[in-house]
Write an enzyme that holds these catalytic residues in place. Structure first.
Site, PDB file in Angstrom:
ATOM      1  N   ASN A 223       0.851  -1.199   0.000  1.00  0.00           N
ATOM      2  CA  ASN A 223       0.000   0.000   0.000  1.00  0.00           C
ATOM      3  C   ASN A 223       0.887   1.249   0.000  1.00  0.00           C
ATOM      4  OD1 ASN A 223       0.588   0.806   2.863  1.00  0.00           O
ATOM      5  ND2 ASN A 223      -0.301  -1.227   3.211  1.00  0.00           N
ATOM      6  N   ASP A 292      -4.008  -6.513   5.028  1.00  0.00           N
ATOM      7  CA  ASP A 292      -4.991  -7.382   5.680  1.00  0.00           C
ATOM      8  C   ASP A 292      -4.853  -8.825   5.187  1.00  0.00           C
ATOM      9  OD1 ASP A 292      -6.163  -5.442   7.281  1.00  0.00           O
ATOM     10  OD2 ASP A 292      -7.390  -4.693   5.620  1.00  0.00           O
ATOM     11  N   LYS A 302       8.689 -16.907 -10.722  1.00  0.00           N
ATOM     12  CA  LYS A 302       7.867 -15.818 -11.249  1.00  0.00           C
ATOM     13  C   LYS A 302       6.606 -16.373 -11.946  1.00  0.00           C
ATOM     14  CE  LYS A 302       8.115 -11.883 -14.304  1.00  0.00           C
ATOM     15  NZ  LYS A 302       8.807 -11.285 -15.437  1.00  0.00           N
ATOM     16  N   PRO A 320      -2.616 -11.834  10.553  1.00  0.00           N
ATOM     17  CA  PRO A 320      -3.028 -11.579  11.938  1.00  0.00           C
ATOM     18  C   PRO A 320      -3.219 -10.081  12.150  1.00  0.00           C
ATOM     19  CG  PRO A 320      -0.706 -12.189  11.824  1.00  0.00           C
ATOM     20  CD  PRO A 320      -1.257 -12.369  10.447  1.00  0.00           C
ATOM     21  N   ILE A 322      -2.227  -7.412  14.198  1.00  0.00           N
ATOM     22  CA  ILE A 322      -1.101  -7.310  15.135  1.00  0.00           C
ATOM     23  C   ILE A 322      -1.500  -6.566  16.404  1.00  0.00           C
ATOM     24  CG2 ILE A 322       1.236  -6.396  15.418  1.00  0.00           C
ATOM     25  CD1 ILE A 322       1.516  -6.747  12.323  1.00  0.00           C
ATOM     26  N   LYS A 356     -13.443   0.625  16.280  1.00  0.00           N
ATOM     27  CA  LYS A 356     -12.116  -0.014  16.266  1.00  0.00           C
ATOM     28  C   LYS A 356     -11.498  -0.040  17.668  1.00  0.00           C
ATOM     29  CE  LYS A 356     -10.928   0.552  11.898  1.00  0.00           C
ATOM     30  NZ  LYS A 356     -10.385   1.185  10.713  1.00  0.00           N
ATOM     31  N   LYS A 360     -10.972  -3.853  18.888  1.00  0.00           N
ATOM     32  CA  LYS A 360      -9.597  -4.341  18.978  1.00  0.00           C
ATOM     33  C   LYS A 360      -9.064  -4.292  20.404  1.00  0.00           C
ATOM     34  CE  LYS A 360      -8.374  -3.091  14.227  1.00  0.00           C
ATOM     35  NZ  LYS A 360      -7.279  -3.383  13.317  1.00  0.00           N
TER      36      LYS A 360
HETATM   37  O1  C5P Z   1      -8.575  -2.388  10.885  1.00  0.00           O
HETATM   38  P1  C5P Z   1      -7.623  -1.324  10.447  1.00  0.00           P
HETATM   39  O2  C5P Z   1      -6.557  -1.827   9.512  1.00  0.00           O
HETATM   40  O3  C5P Z   1      -8.285  -0.093   9.901  1.00  0.00           O
HETATM   41  O4  C5P Z   1      -6.926  -0.868  11.809  1.00  0.00           O
HETATM   42  C1  C5P Z   1      -5.874   0.016  11.834  1.00  0.00           C
HETATM   43  C2  C5P Z   1      -5.063  -0.197  13.080  1.00  0.00           C
HETATM   44  O5  C5P Z   1      -4.816  -1.580  13.290  1.00  0.00           O
HETATM   45  C3  C5P Z   1      -3.694   0.431  12.951  1.00  0.00           C
HETATM   46  O6  C5P Z   1      -3.283   0.758  14.267  1.00  0.00           O
HETATM   47  C4  C5P Z   1      -2.866  -0.704  12.374  1.00  0.00           C
HETATM   48  O7  C5P Z   1      -1.493  -0.539  12.629  1.00  0.00           O
HETATM   49  C5  C5P Z   1      -3.437  -1.898  13.096  1.00  0.00           C
HETATM   50  N1  C5P Z   1      -3.418  -3.161  12.331  1.00  0.00           N
HETATM   51  C6  C5P Z   1      -2.589  -4.187  12.765  1.00  0.00           C
HETATM   52  N2  C5P Z   1      -2.596  -5.380  12.112  1.00  0.00           N
HETATM   53  C7  C5P Z   1      -3.400  -5.595  11.052  1.00  0.00           C
HETATM   54  C8  C5P Z   1      -4.247  -4.563  10.597  1.00  0.00           C
HETATM   55  C9  C5P Z   1      -4.228  -3.348  11.260  1.00  0.00           C
HETATM   56  O8  C5P Z   1      -1.845  -4.013  13.739  1.00  0.00           O
HETATM   57  N3  C5P Z   1      -3.379  -6.766  10.436  1.00  0.00           N
END
Ligand code: C5P
Length: 435
Positions: A223, A292, A302, A320, A322, A356, A360
């Site tokens: 990204n 994600d 390749k 995961p 994180i 969120k 989370k």
């Molecule tokens: O769900 P979303 O990606 O919008 O959430 C953003 C927050 O979650 C940020 O703090 C990002 O660093 C964290 N995040 C993470 N691991 C993921 C996806 C998002 O730590 N796989």
């Protein structure tokens, strides 16, 4: 309430503006707390505010005459309004009503308080307080956003039971939280090199940048994250004396001075590093834009174009989460670290951020609207809505309302925004450890 850095606002000149809300009764406590913290305090009340609390009360608490009128020859003969505007280091308005927000957003100067705001170069902070429907109204939201853009810091409002019987956002932040906000942000304009060592002894772990998820030896999913915000946070935390570890995805930024960087590429690598470092950290900030999904299996060689095939199907599997994993581990373990997440949204900023924060299991979330031109991804500036969980009071009482406070941070360089975010997190951390 802890006061480890109370000295930072000793001698600070605060012009306390009070407008016509029922929360004005709490302004007396605020005036007292400011005095106790060593601030010089002068109070200006709007006409309507005097229906809720008397100037005499504030005069007794501050030991200074209270100003209520622009056209008062006697008062002007003492410290005139322009002099008062110059005197203030900070103009703090608490409570700030919907009407006052509207007048300030329009740049009006139709009473003493609004005139002082226009005439002063002081730092400007307000704690809005009003009925929840008034706060949610698009006109008020427009005014709040405009004021934030004009450089005002908006503290709150908090959500919960309202004096009018409604429930929702619109409660004034508690005086202690307002004082805290002043304490932890007063010198944010100071260059990092002169910042105080208020994070000395703390360990901070930050994830930053994008992750790259390989599809084959030459291609990956990723990204546009530049890593600038995460790196600015690392720099700010290091400037405040913390031991900082930066778990960074691939970016083209140099490692900030005094920061230990761990370079990773994939979400799985970032996850592993985070799980290792988080338990020994006091503060964990997830600023990385983690992919994600990843390819279920990265191809060994390749991937070749197949003649005659118009499409290619790749099977992706979820990475995961994180930060959620860090928060879950924390809940089961030592109580460390304080967990701060980021949310980049293009609409309904507050609603998504709240969701969120809760889903989370985070302690604080920094949400920004990435659809705004010149802000967010790749840009040097950012604006943010910060939401954090208020802890139970000293007597163990549950926090009032839904226990979530908020602050709007105006568009500003990421370096300054990072300092404000770190200080807000430090303030919450202090409250948890020494309620
Ligand atoms: O769900 P979303 O990606 O919008 O959430 C953003 C927050 O979650 C940020 O703090 C990002 O660093 C964290 N995040 C993470 N691991 C993921 C996806 C998002 O730590 N796989």
């Amino acid at each position: 309430m802890s006061s480890p850095s109370g000295s930072r606002i000793t001698g600070h000149r605060v012009l306390l503006g009070i407008s016509a809300g029922i929360a004005a009764y709490k302004s007396a406590v605020l005036a007292r707390l400011l005095k106790q913290a060593g601030c010089e305090v002068r109070v200006v009340m709007t006409q309507g505010a005097q229906a809720f609390i008397t100037p005499l009360t504030l005069q007794a608490l501050t030991g200074e005459p209270v100003r209520t009128s622009l056209l008062d020859p006697e008062a002007e003969a003492g410290m005139g309004h322009i002099e008062l505007a110059r005197w203030a280091d900070t103009i703090l308005i608490a409570p700030a009503t919907a009407d006052l927000l509207a007048r300030l957003a329009a740049g009006m100067a139709d009473d003493l308080l609004t005139t002082l705001c226009l005439a002063s170069d002081a730092k400007k902070v307000m704690a809005p307080a009003m009925n929840q429907a008034m706060w949610r109204h698009p006109a008020t939201q427009r005014n709040a956003a405009r004021l934030a853009e004009d450089g005002w810091r908006l503290l709150g409002p908090a959500s919960g039971d309202q004096a009018c019987g409604d429930v929702g956002p619109g409660r004034m932040l508690e005086p202690e939280a307002i004082l805290d906000a002043l304490r932890f942000t007063a010198p944010e304009d100071a260059p990092a090199a002169t910042a105080s060592q208020e994070a000395a002894g703390l360990t901070v772990t930050i994830t930053a940048g994008p992750t790259q998820e390989p599809l084959d030896p030459v291609r990956y999913l990723s990204n546009h994250s530049s890593g600038k915000m995460g790196y600015a946070l690392a720099e700010a935390a290091a400037a405040l004396g913390a031991t900082v570890r930066l778990i960074s995805g691939p970016v083209s930024l140099p490692c900030p001075e005094g920061v230990e960087r761990l370079e990773v590429e994939t979400a799985l690598e970032m996850h592993e590093a985070a799980m290792q470092l988080a338990p020994a950290s006091d503060l964990f900030i997830g600023c990385a834009a983690v992919a994600d999904y990843r390819a279920e299996r990265a191809a060994e060689h390749k991937i070749k174009k197949v003649e005659g095939e118009e499409g290619l199907t790749l099977r992706l599997v979820k990475n995961p989460d994180i930060i959620a994993a860090v928060a879950t581990e924390r809940a089961a373990g030592t109580g460390r670290p304080f967990v701060v997440g980021f949310a980049a949204e293009t609409r309904d900023l507050e609603a998504y951020a709240r969701d969120k924060l809760t889903r989370k299991g985070l302690d604080m979330i920094v949400a920004n609207d990435v659809s705004r031109p010149g802000l967010g991804f790749g840009a040097d500036d950012n604006a943010a809505l910060v939401l954090w969980r208020r802890e139970a009071g000293q007597d163990g009482a549950l926090p009032k309302g839904d226990g979530i406070d908020q602050e709007m941070l105006a568009p500003q360089p990421k370096s300054r925004l990072a300092m404000a975010v770190i200080r807000r997190a430090l303030s919450c951390l202090q409250d948890r450890r020494h309620p």
